[in-house]
Design an enzyme around this catalytic site. Structure first.
Site, short mmCIF file in Angstrom:
data_model
loop_
_atom_site.label_atom_id
_atom_site.label_comp_id
_atom_site.label_asym_id
_atom_site.label_seq_id
_atom_site.Cartn_x
_atom_site.Cartn_y
_atom_site.Cartn_z
N ASP A 9 88.34 -32.85 56.31
CA ASP A 9 87.79 -31.51 56.42
C ASP A 9 86.31 -31.73 56.74
O ASP A 9 85.78 -32.82 56.50
CB ASP A 9 87.97 -30.75 55.10
CG ASP A 9 87.31 -29.38 55.13
OD1 ASP A 9 87.50 -28.64 56.11
OD2 ASP A 9 86.57 -29.06 54.18
N ASP A 11 83.17 -29.13 56.41
CA ASP A 11 82.20 -28.55 55.47
C ASP A 11 82.64 -28.82 54.04
O ASP A 11 83.73 -28.43 53.63
CB ASP A 11 82.06 -27.05 55.73
CG ASP A 11 81.66 -26.75 57.17
OD1 ASP A 11 80.98 -27.58 57.79
OD2 ASP A 11 82.03 -25.67 57.67
N THR A 51 88.91 -28.49 60.85
CA THR A 51 88.04 -27.56 60.14
C THR A 51 88.31 -26.12 60.53
O THR A 51 88.39 -25.78 61.71
CB THR A 51 86.55 -27.93 60.37
OG1 THR A 51 85.70 -26.98 59.73
CG2 THR A 51 86.19 -28.00 61.85
#
Length: 169
Positions: A9, A11, A51
């Protein structure tokens, strides 16, 4: 020849999650993130980023901003001899302000579409691959795609991933 992959992922895993990140000038890498990507590369794994980017659907920024940020991240990683093999992002959200992004799609995590797209494009050994995420939706996407998943605690990503890579050999 198939190779294992690590699906990151973005963030909250590679960079600090300050909410709707798109400006390279405001990005702060998670401690150990660049070294973690290099460790994945050195171990012979594909390194992928998957993401959700609902900020696009919400009108906060555009797709080109995300691509620009990913290009910047790639340049920054190259400085330490690391690379991401591919970035995938989902711009959709069911409550999007921008109508063309208001769709229920298979790519928005917890759906497995981004992982599946990468597995289709690359020779991924799905049984030896895993996801690193900071939310339950990341883990659910990995589970739906048939890969292992680990919930990152936000500390040092290199220290977090090193034993996971070592356990696979």
């Amino acid at each position: 020849m198939r190779r294992p992959a690590v699906f990151f992922d973005r963030d909250g895993v590679l960079n600090e999650d300050d909410g709707y990140a798109f400006d390279p000038d405001k990005i702060r890498w998670i401690k150990g993130a660049q070294q973690a990507v290099k460790a994945v590369n050195d171990a012979g794994y594909f390194a992928f980023v998957v993401t959700n980017q609902s900020g696009i659907a919400r009108g906060f920024y555009e797709e080109w901003h995300v691509r620009n940020l990913h290009e910047w991240m790639s340049r920054e990683l190259a400085i330490v001899g690391a690379h991401i093999d591919a970035f995938e992002f989902c711009p959709h959200h069911p409550d999007a302000v921008i109508e063309r992004y208001r769709v229920l799609c298979n790519c928005r995590k917890p759906q497995p579409g981004m992982i599946g797209a990468l597995v289709e494009r690359y020779a991924v050994d799905i049984n030896a691959s895993f996801m690193i995420g900071d939310k339950q939706s990341d883990l659910a996407a990995a589970q739906a795609a048939g890969i292992a998943a680990y919930l990152f605690d936000g500390s040092n990503l290199h220290r977090f991933i090193a034993p996971l890579l070592a356990d696979r050999f």
